[in-house]
Write an enzyme that holds these catalytic residues in place. Structure first.
Site, PDB file in Angstrom:
ATOM      1  N   ASP B  23       0.706  -1.281   0.006  1.00 42.68           N
ATOM      2  CA  ASP B  23      -0.240  -0.126  -0.184  1.00 42.68           C
ATOM      3  C   ASP B  23       0.859   0.796  -0.010  1.00 42.68           C
ATOM      4  O   ASP B  23       2.098   1.441   0.727  1.00 42.68           O
ATOM      5  CB  ASP B  23      -0.979  -0.212   1.257  1.00 42.68           C
ATOM      6  CG  ASP B  23      -2.122  -0.853   1.241  1.00 42.68           C
ATOM      7  OD1 ASP B  23      -2.036  -1.753   0.303  1.00 42.68           O
ATOM      8  OD2 ASP B  23      -2.562  -1.409   2.227  1.00 42.68           O
ATOM      9  N   ASP B 142     -13.796  -7.076  -4.693  1.00 45.57           N
ATOM     10  CA  ASP B 142     -13.474  -6.696  -3.502  1.00 45.57           C
ATOM     11  C   ASP B 142     -15.187  -7.780  -2.900  1.00 45.57           C
ATOM     12  O   ASP B 142     -16.262  -6.909  -3.528  1.00 45.57           O
ATOM     13  CB  ASP B 142     -13.687  -5.037  -2.704  1.00 45.57           C
ATOM     14  CG  ASP B 142     -12.369  -4.574  -2.993  1.00 45.57           C
ATOM     15  OD1 ASP B 142     -11.288  -5.797  -3.188  1.00 45.57           O
ATOM     16  OD2 ASP B 142     -11.832  -3.662  -2.543  1.00 45.57           O
TER      17      ASP B 142
END
Lengths: 196, 262
Positions: B23, B142
């Site tokens: 990230d 997701d």
């Protein structure tokens, strides 16, 4: 010094980065006059083979490329361009090799595009694969493959069928995988090519 | 010839891929990273190089920068990574239009990953595939279980959509996705293993590679996901960043279980 054939097909930042990391000098070939200053050539290529061939024809370099006497390495679509024909765009290509470039058949067990690190079997001995173990993994991303051919296949991969992972004829070499993305062995192959 | 092929060629040889995910915010890694030998644990390039040396097969950078400077910082990051790293990598986060993708391709990214933007505008998948080829386009999904159904979620799993997960994935494939990155938000962060039931269903239903994500906590979880679902790749973040699983050890365990790895 390596001359990279420029014809507008695909991005070469990863390739030039790999050559930078290895410390090999290179320059760009845009016209026939540019060819003389290099002692070997790379034909890169990503994307659609038929469209890539049209772009290459627009450069006017085709006759000079076919007549090259110095070591020349085609990568991915750059290698496919050296074959006689591709099903991608139903296109006639450089015909340096008589092989054809065909599309992987849809199959339940083999996904297309063929994506990832696949073993490469060295069918012949050649300095291009010096210091690279047989059946080492290289990084592939492609939906079209070059037929296996006993005369011209230098190394092969088996993905639903055996096909040419690398081809070789006189001064012409091709690899279907991306040596610039294939870890240490990919860099070894580029280094080997720079010494052929 | 048949006999020659059987004896001369390896029968398989496509390796299952291990994919660490980083990230990144404003050009720096944000999740805690606990490598011993890092000079700068916040430098995504040094971290990426470290993973490539350990034997990672591919890297994913998820950019969570929220400022209007995002594209510029992403392009700079991609260039730095492409200069240093000799394995493929994907950039995800904030890619909403062709121009975003074009800038990342020219900076050396191998693939881009789109998530919310594809749900909001499915035609973006078609446009990207046509412009850059299917191999460049990962659609990230997701998913969360709601009342025995798998539902696509946005914004890190916070917002439910109307879309059923499998039908959305099949639509993404038909529009030109070259790969699916499927994250189970129910499993993400639990370290209890991947959602093998859903992953198997999805993997059997599509003809493009599937990357499993969410739930990795042990090396056995990677064995399980490959053995039970036959997905092409498995992604994880914290187990790698905190050094709980070392990639060379993981590869050894997979190899011992007769799973093809590099």
């Amino acid at each position: 010094m390596i001359g990279i054939i420029r014809y507008g097909a695909g991005n070469i930042f990863s390739l030039t980065s790999a050559l930078d990391r290895l410390g090999f000098a290179y320059g760009m070939v845009h016209t026939e006059e540019d060819l003389a200053q290099y002692d070997r050539y790379i034909i890169p290529g990503v994307g659609h083979a038929g469209a890539a061939m049209s772009k290459l024809e627009q450069t006017g370099l085709v006759p000079a490329i076919k007549a090259l006497q110095k070591p020349t390495l085609g990568i991915c679509v750059g290698m496919q361009l050296m074959t006689a024909y591709s099903e991608e765009g139903d296109a006639n290509l450089l015909h340096i090799f008589p092989n054809k470039t065909l599309r992987f058949k849809d199959s339940e067990h083999y996904k297309v595009p063929h994506t990832g690190w696949n073993r490469v079997h060295q069918d012949k001995q050649n300095p291009l694969f010096k210091d690279i173990p047989d059946d080492a993994h290289f990084y592939f991303v492609h939906s079209y493959y070059i037929e296996y051919n006993e005369l011209y296949t230098l190394a092969s991969t088996n993905y639903s069928l055996p096909y040419s992972a690398s081809i070789w004829h006189n001064n012409f070499y091709g690899v279907q995988f991306h040596p610039e993305k294939s870890g240490v062995y990919g860099e070894t192959l580029l280094a080997n090519f720079s010494k052929i | 010839m048949e006999q020659l092929h059987n004896t001369t060629f390896p029968t398989s040889g496509l390796a299952k891929r291990i994919v660490p995910c980083l990230d990144v915010k404003d050009g720096r890694t944000v999740k805690g990273v606990n490598f011993v030998d890092l000079r700068d644990a916040g430098d995504p390039v040094e971290l990426a190089w470290n993973y490539s040396q350990q034997g990672a097969d591919e890297l994913v950078f998820l950019d969570i920068t929220a400022t209007h400077e995002r594209r510029k910082t992403m392009v700079e990051l991609v260039k730095s990574v492409a200069r240093q790293i000799n394995i493929p990598f994907t950039i995800g986060g904030g890619i909403n239009e062709i121009a975003d993708a074009d800038a990342l391709l020219n900076a050396g990214a191998d693939k881009i990953s789109i998530n919310s933007a594809a749900v909001r505008n499915p035609k973006l998948i078609d446009e990207l595939a046509k412009a850059f080829g299917v191999q460049f386009v990962i659609v990230a999904v997701d998913t969360r279980h709601i009342d025995d159904r798998n539902i696509v979620h946005l914004n890190g799993g916070r917002i439910a959509t109307e879309l059923e997960t499998l039908s959305w994935i099949k639509e993404a494939e038909s529009r030109g996705a070259g790969e699916i990155l499927l994250t189970s938000m129910d499993h993400d962060g639990t370290k209890a293993g991947f959602d093998n039931t859903l992953l198997k269903t999805v993997n059997n239903a599509v003809h493009i590679p599937v990357i499993a994500s969410g739930g990795a906590g042990s090396m056995q979880h990677f064995v399980d996901v490959f053995e039970q679902t036959n997905v092409d790749a498995a992604l994880a973040a914290s187990v790698f960043h905190y050094g709980e699983i070392l990639i060379p050890d993981l590869k050894d365990v997979l190899r011992a279980n007769k799973i093809e790895v590099r």
